[in-house]
Design a protein around this motif. Structure first.
Motif, PDB file in Angstrom:
ATOM      1  N   LEU A 139       0.820  -1.206   0.000  1.00  0.00           N
ATOM      2  CA  LEU A 139       0.000   0.000   0.000  1.00  0.00           C
ATOM      3  C   LEU A 139       0.858   1.260   0.000  1.00  0.00           C
ATOM      4  O   LEU A 139       0.564   2.230  -0.713  1.00  0.00           O
ATOM      5  CB  LEU A 139      -0.942   0.004   1.206  1.00  0.00           C
ATOM      6  N   LEU A 140       1.928   1.251   0.780  1.00  0.00           N
ATOM      7  CA  LEU A 140       2.803   2.428   0.823  1.00  0.00           C
ATOM      8  C   LEU A 140       3.535   2.621  -0.506  1.00  0.00           C
ATOM      9  O   LEU A 140       3.742   3.765  -0.938  1.00  0.00           O
ATOM     10  CB  LEU A 140       3.794   2.313   1.990  1.00  0.00           C
ATOM     11  N   GLU A 141       3.919   1.526  -1.164  1.00  0.00           N
ATOM     12  CA  GLU A 141       4.540   1.638  -2.491  1.00  0.00           C
ATOM     13  C   GLU A 141       3.576   2.263  -3.484  1.00  0.00           C
ATOM     14  O   GLU A 141       3.948   3.132  -4.275  1.00  0.00           O
ATOM     15  CB  GLU A 141       4.974   0.265  -3.005  1.00  0.00           C
ATOM     16  N   ARG A 142       2.331   1.812  -3.448  1.00  0.00           N
ATOM     17  CA  ARG A 142       1.316   2.350  -4.341  1.00  0.00           C
ATOM     18  C   ARG A 142       1.053   3.824  -4.034  1.00  0.00           C
ATOM     19  O   ARG A 142       0.931   4.652  -4.943  1.00  0.00           O
ATOM     20  CB  ARG A 142       0.037   1.537  -4.231  1.00  0.00           C
ATOM     21  N   LEU A 152       4.934  14.924 -10.205  1.00  0.00           N
ATOM     22  CA  LEU A 152       5.509  15.115 -11.529  1.00  0.00           C
ATOM     23  C   LEU A 152       4.489  15.631 -12.537  1.00  0.00           C
ATOM     24  O   LEU A 152       4.824  15.846 -13.694  1.00  0.00           O
ATOM     25  CB  LEU A 152       6.110  13.801 -12.022  1.00  0.00           C
ATOM     26  N   GLY A 153       3.233  15.790 -12.079  1.00  0.00           N
ATOM     27  CA  GLY A 153       2.207  16.331 -12.960  1.00  0.00           C
ATOM     28  C   GLY A 153       1.715  15.333 -13.997  1.00  0.00           C
ATOM     29  O   GLY A 153       1.265  15.724 -15.063  1.00  0.00           O
ATOM     30  N   ALA A 154       1.819  14.063 -13.674  1.00  0.00           N
ATOM     31  CA  ALA A 154       1.377  13.034 -14.619  1.00  0.00           C
ATOM     32  C   ALA A 154      -0.120  13.148 -14.839  1.00  0.00           C
ATOM     33  O   ALA A 154      -0.883  13.461 -13.930  1.00  0.00           O
ATOM     34  CB  ALA A 154       1.725  11.641 -14.096  1.00  0.00           C
ATOM     35  N   SER A 155      -0.545  12.863 -16.048  1.00  0.00           N
ATOM     36  CA  SER A 155      -1.953  12.973 -16.368  1.00  0.00           C
ATOM     37  C   SER A 155      -2.707  11.673 -16.099  1.00  0.00           C
ATOM     38  O   SER A 155      -3.918  11.653 -16.100  1.00  0.00           O
ATOM     39  CB  SER A 155      -2.144  13.364 -17.829  1.00  0.00           C
ATOM     40  N   SER A 156      -1.975  10.584 -15.868  1.00  0.00           N
ATOM     41  CA  SER A 156      -2.668   9.318 -15.640  1.00  0.00           C
ATOM     42  C   SER A 156      -3.270   9.302 -14.241  1.00  0.00           C
ATOM     43  O   SER A 156      -2.749   9.900 -13.315  1.00  0.00           O
ATOM     44  CB  SER A 156      -1.707   8.141 -15.803  1.00  0.00           C
ATOM     45  N   ALA A 157      -4.371   8.588 -14.139  1.00  0.00           N
ATOM     46  CA  ALA A 157      -5.081   8.493 -12.852  1.00  0.00           C
ATOM     47  C   ALA A 157      -4.288   7.640 -11.895  1.00  0.00           C
ATOM     48  O   ALA A 157      -3.575   6.721 -12.299  1.00  0.00           O
ATOM     49  CB  ALA A 157      -6.463   7.902 -13.073  1.00  0.00           C
ATOM     50  N   PRO A 158      -4.380   7.920 -10.597  1.00  0.00           N
ATOM     51  CA  PRO A 158      -3.719   7.077  -9.611  1.00  0.00           C
ATOM     52  C   PRO A 158      -4.218   5.641  -9.701  1.00  0.00           C
ATOM     53  O   PRO A 158      -5.324   5.392 -10.145  1.00  0.00           O
ATOM     54  CB  PRO A 158      -4.120   7.710  -8.265  1.00  0.00           C
ATOM     55  N   THR A 159      -3.354   4.725  -9.277  1.00  0.00           N
ATOM     56  CA  THR A 159      -3.706   3.311  -9.328  1.00  0.00           C
ATOM     57  C   THR A 159      -4.702   2.976  -8.239  1.00  0.00           C
ATOM     58  O   THR A 159      -4.775   3.632  -7.210  1.00  0.00           O
ATOM     59  CB  THR A 159      -2.462   2.432  -9.156  1.00  0.00           C
ATOM     60  N   ARG A 160      -5.488   1.959  -8.506  1.00  0.00           N
ATOM     61  CA  ARG A 160      -6.493   1.510  -7.549  1.00  0.00           C
ATOM     62  C   ARG A 160      -6.354   0.015  -7.409  1.00  0.00           C
ATOM     63  O   ARG A 160      -6.213  -0.674  -8.391  1.00  0.00           O
ATOM     64  CB  ARG A 160      -7.878   1.897  -8.051  1.00  0.00           C
ATOM     65  N   GLY A 161      -6.405  -0.467  -6.203  1.00  0.00           N
ATOM     66  CA  GLY A 161      -6.189  -1.890  -5.969  1.00  0.00           C
ATOM     67  C   GLY A 161      -7.417  -2.626  -5.544  1.00  0.00           C
ATOM     68  O   GLY A 161      -7.469  -3.157  -4.454  1.00  0.00           O
ATOM     69  N   ASP A 162      -8.439  -2.678  -6.387  1.00  0.00           N
ATOM     70  CA  ASP A 162      -9.658  -3.407  -6.053  1.00  0.00           C
ATOM     71  C   ASP A 162      -9.464  -4.895  -6.161  1.00  0.00           C
ATOM     72  O   ASP A 162      -8.813  -5.430  -6.933  1.00  0.00           O
ATOM     73  CB  ASP A 162     -10.825  -2.973  -6.956  1.00  0.00           C
TER      74      ASP A 162
END
Length: 162
Positions: A139-142, A152-162
Motif C-alpha cells: 500500500l505504501l509503495e502504491r 511530476l504532474g502526470a496525467s494518468s489516474a492514480p492506481t487503484r487496488g480493487d
C-alpha cells in the motif's frame, strides 16, 4: 474573500497525511538516536543507505533522493569521501559529472546500520502478522507512486487496488 471549504473526504477524517508524517518523523528520530554512536548524522546515514541501493548515482540524483540542494550534497559527499566511505569516479558519459560509489570501508558501517534497522523494525512491526507487513509495504509503495505521479504532474489516474 473566503475560500470555499474542501469537501469532506474520509481519508482526511482519518488524518492519513498526519499519520504518515508523524510516523516518518518519529521513525527518523529513533534511527538518529540509535545511529548517533556510529558518529553519523542523519544526512550521512541517509546518503550511505541511498548509495547502497543506487551505487553510481551522481550528486544531483542523490540530492533529489535526499530532498536537498546539490550544493548541500556536495559538502556532504566531501565529508564522506574524507572519512573514506565514498569515492567519486568520473562519469564515462559526461566528463563534467562524477558518479558516487561506496568504498570497502563503508561495508562494516552499513552492516551496523542494517542491524540497527532490523532491530527497530523488529520492534515497531512486532505486533503485525507477516501478511499485514507485506500489505502495508504494498500500500505504501502504491501511495508513493501516486504521490510521485501527482508531484511530476502526470496525467494518468492514480492506481487503484480493487
Amino acid at each position: 474573500m473566503l475560500h470555499k471549504p474542501l469537501p469532506v473526504v474520509r481519508s482526511l477524517d482519518l488524518g492519513i497525511g498526519f499519520l504518515i508524517g508523524d510516523s516518518s518523523r518519529m521513525l527518523r528520530r529513533i534511527f538518529n538516536e540509535r545511529i548517533a554512536p556510529l558518529g553519523l548524522t542523519q544526512a550521512q546515514w541517509r546518503a550511505l543507505v541511498h548509495l547502497s541501493r543506487n551505487e553510481g548515482l551522481n550528486q544531483v540524483s542523490l540530492a533529489d533522493l535526499l530532498d536537498v540542494q546539490p550544493i548541500t550534497v556536495a559538502r556532504l559527499i566531501d565529508k564522506l569521501v574524507a572519512a573514506g566511505f565514498v569515492e567519486r569516479r568520473p562519469d564515462p558519459k559526461d566528463r563534467r559529472a562524477q558518479r558516487l560509489f561506496l568504498t570497502e570501508q563503508a561495508a562494516p558501517l552499513l552492516d551496523q546500520i542494517w542491524d540497527i534497522a532490523e532491530e527497530i523494525y523488529g520492534t515497531i512491526l512486532g505486533g503485525f502478522a507477516r501478511s499485514e507487513v507485506e500489505a502495508l509495504a504494498g500500500l505504501l509503495e502504491r501511495l508513493r507512486g501516486n504521490v510521485a505521479a501527482v508531484h511530476l504532474g502526470a496525467s494518468s489516474a492514480p492506481t487503484r487496488g480493487d
